[in-house]
Design an enzyme around this catalytic site. Structure first.
Site, PDB file in Angstrom:
ATOM      1  N   HIS A  79       0.007   1.989   5.923  1.00 22.00           N
ATOM      2  CA  HIS A  79       1.419   1.888   6.295  1.00 22.00           C
ATOM      3  C   HIS A  79       2.075   3.257   6.470  1.00 22.00           C
ATOM      4  O   HIS A  79       3.208   3.339   6.968  1.00 22.00           O
ATOM      5  CB  HIS A  79       2.190   1.037   5.267  1.00 22.00           C
ATOM      6  CG  HIS A  79       2.570   1.750   4.021  1.00 22.00           C
ATOM      7  ND1 HIS A  79       1.831   1.689   2.860  1.00 22.00           N
ATOM      8  CD2 HIS A  79       3.631   2.542   3.725  1.00 22.00           C
ATOM      9  CE1 HIS A  79       2.423   2.388   1.914  1.00 22.00           C
ATOM     10  NE2 HIS A  79       3.519   2.929   2.414  1.00 22.00           N
ATOM     11  N   ASP A 125      -4.271  -2.209   2.912  1.00 24.52           N
ATOM     12  CA  ASP A 125      -3.383  -1.076   3.189  1.00 24.52           C
ATOM     13  C   ASP A 125      -4.087   0.228   2.815  1.00 24.52           C
ATOM     14  O   ASP A 125      -3.822   0.826   1.777  1.00 24.52           O
ATOM     15  CB  ASP A 125      -2.081  -1.247   2.406  1.00 24.52           C
ATOM     16  CG  ASP A 125      -1.022  -0.210   2.779  1.00 24.52           C
ATOM     17  OD1 ASP A 125      -1.225   0.501   3.778  1.00 24.52           O
ATOM     18  OD2 ASP A 125      -0.004  -0.137   2.066  1.00 24.52           O
ATOM     19  N   GLY A 218       7.971   7.947  -0.804  1.00 27.69           N
ATOM     20  CA  GLY A 218       7.320   9.245  -0.677  1.00 27.69           C
ATOM     21  C   GLY A 218       6.044   9.354  -1.481  1.00 27.69           C
ATOM     22  O   GLY A 218       5.243  10.256  -1.243  1.00 27.69           O
ATOM     23  N   SER A 220       3.915   6.821  -1.504  1.00 29.61           N
ATOM     24  CA  SER A 220       2.959   5.979  -0.780  1.00 29.61           C
ATOM     25  C   SER A 220       1.735   6.771  -0.350  1.00 29.61           C
ATOM     26  O   SER A 220       1.838   7.940   0.056  1.00 29.61           O
ATOM     27  CB  SER A 220       3.619   5.386   0.460  1.00 29.61           C
ATOM     28  OG  SER A 220       4.553   4.402   0.124  1.00 29.61           O
ATOM     29  N   GLY A 221       0.585   6.121  -0.405  1.00 26.44           N
ATOM     30  CA  GLY A 221      -0.661   6.758   0.018  1.00 26.44           C
ATOM     31  C   GLY A 221      -1.322   7.620  -1.029  1.00 26.44           C
ATOM     32  O   GLY A 221      -2.490   7.963  -0.905  1.00 26.44           O
TER      33      GLY A 221
END
Length: 273
Positions: A79, A125, A218, A220-221
């Protein structure tokens, strides 16, 4: 006495293997404690943490985190990727505002999102970013280890989230890399109706949910870090989603894509590209 000796030999052997593989053993070990709130990290104590930046605002801006897993590949979330924008990867960073010795910026040569990624349900994801050139490992840049296929962390296992996400719901993004203790919430609990219900699948890891500490915009990932008994660190999760009501909502833990469910996919992508 014999069993203890065997155990010690196995731990030493595991540590030797981690060193040989060059993963998960930072030169500057993180300063760990049991506080629930996030805090500034010890500089370069999470040397696999990267900042994924895009030009979506007209200038390079941090949008997501990521985890270096080899000299050429970074693990992040699907995402985080939008085909309309360009991306770069900042490695070896502590402060995003400062020019720092030992840090580098590289463009991706390929970005591969999971072919079955479902944006509506946050299924699969996960994404891999191939760097434009291999990095040389150093005190500030080092990969995390990957877990074995199918490993499931136990309920309440101690893990740490790291990232430059917002410091609170609606608050400013962090300049200095942050870390926070997020204990794992077992799937049998996280999938209960008052928690994440059917949104939490067995290919995800839930962590946190105390209403105080969580990932935020922020983050995320970025990685969910777990320290093995031999002292090496594995990336067990990729920050995927949290509650739309805010970053710190009781019984709405941060949800991560479970890396151990995608070891085969990671191997296929990295060996065929």
């Amino acid at each position: 006495m014999c069993s203890c000796s065997v155990t010690m030999r196995l731990l030493v052997l595991a540590a030797v293997v981690a060193v040989a593989c060059g993963c998960g053993l930072p030169t500057f070990p993180p300063s760990l404690n049991r506080v629930v709130a996030g805090k500034n990290v010890r500089p370069h104590s999470w040397p696999w943490q990267v900042s994924l930046q895009s030009d979506s605002t007209g200038s390079w801006t941090h949008v997501c985190g990521g985890t270096l897993i080899s000299s050429e590949w970074v693990l992040s979330a699907a995402h985080c990727i939008n085909d309309r924008y360009n991306y770069k990867v900042e490695l070896g960073k502590h402060s995003l505002k400062e020019t720092e010795e030992g840090s580098i910026a590289l463009m991706p040569s390929k970005i591969i999102t999971h072919e079955d990624y479902n944006i509506l349900l946050s299924r699969n994801d996960i994404a891999l970013i191939k760097l434009s050139s291999p990095v040389t490992f150093s005190d500030t840049i080092m990969p995390a280890c990957l877990p074995d296929q199918g490993v499931v962390l136990s309920h309440r296992a101690s893990c740490y989230i790291t990232g430059w996400g917002r410091l609170a719901t609606g608050g400013p993004p962090a300049d200095i890399l942050q870390q926070a203790l997020l204990p794992v919430v077992g799937h049998e609990i996280c999938s209960q109706p008052e928690w994440w219900s059917v949104l939490a699948t067995e290919k995800m890891v839930c962590a946190g949910g105390d209403g105080i500490t969580a990932g935020c915009n922020g983050d995320s990932g970025g990685p969910l870090n777990y320290q093995k008994p031999d002292g090496s660190w594995e990336v067990h999760g990729v920050v995927s989603f949290g509650s739309g009501m805010g970053c710190n909502v009781l019984q709405k833990p941060t949800v991560f894509t479970k890396v151990s469910s995608y070891i085969g996919w990671i191997h296929t992508v990295t060996t065929s590209n």
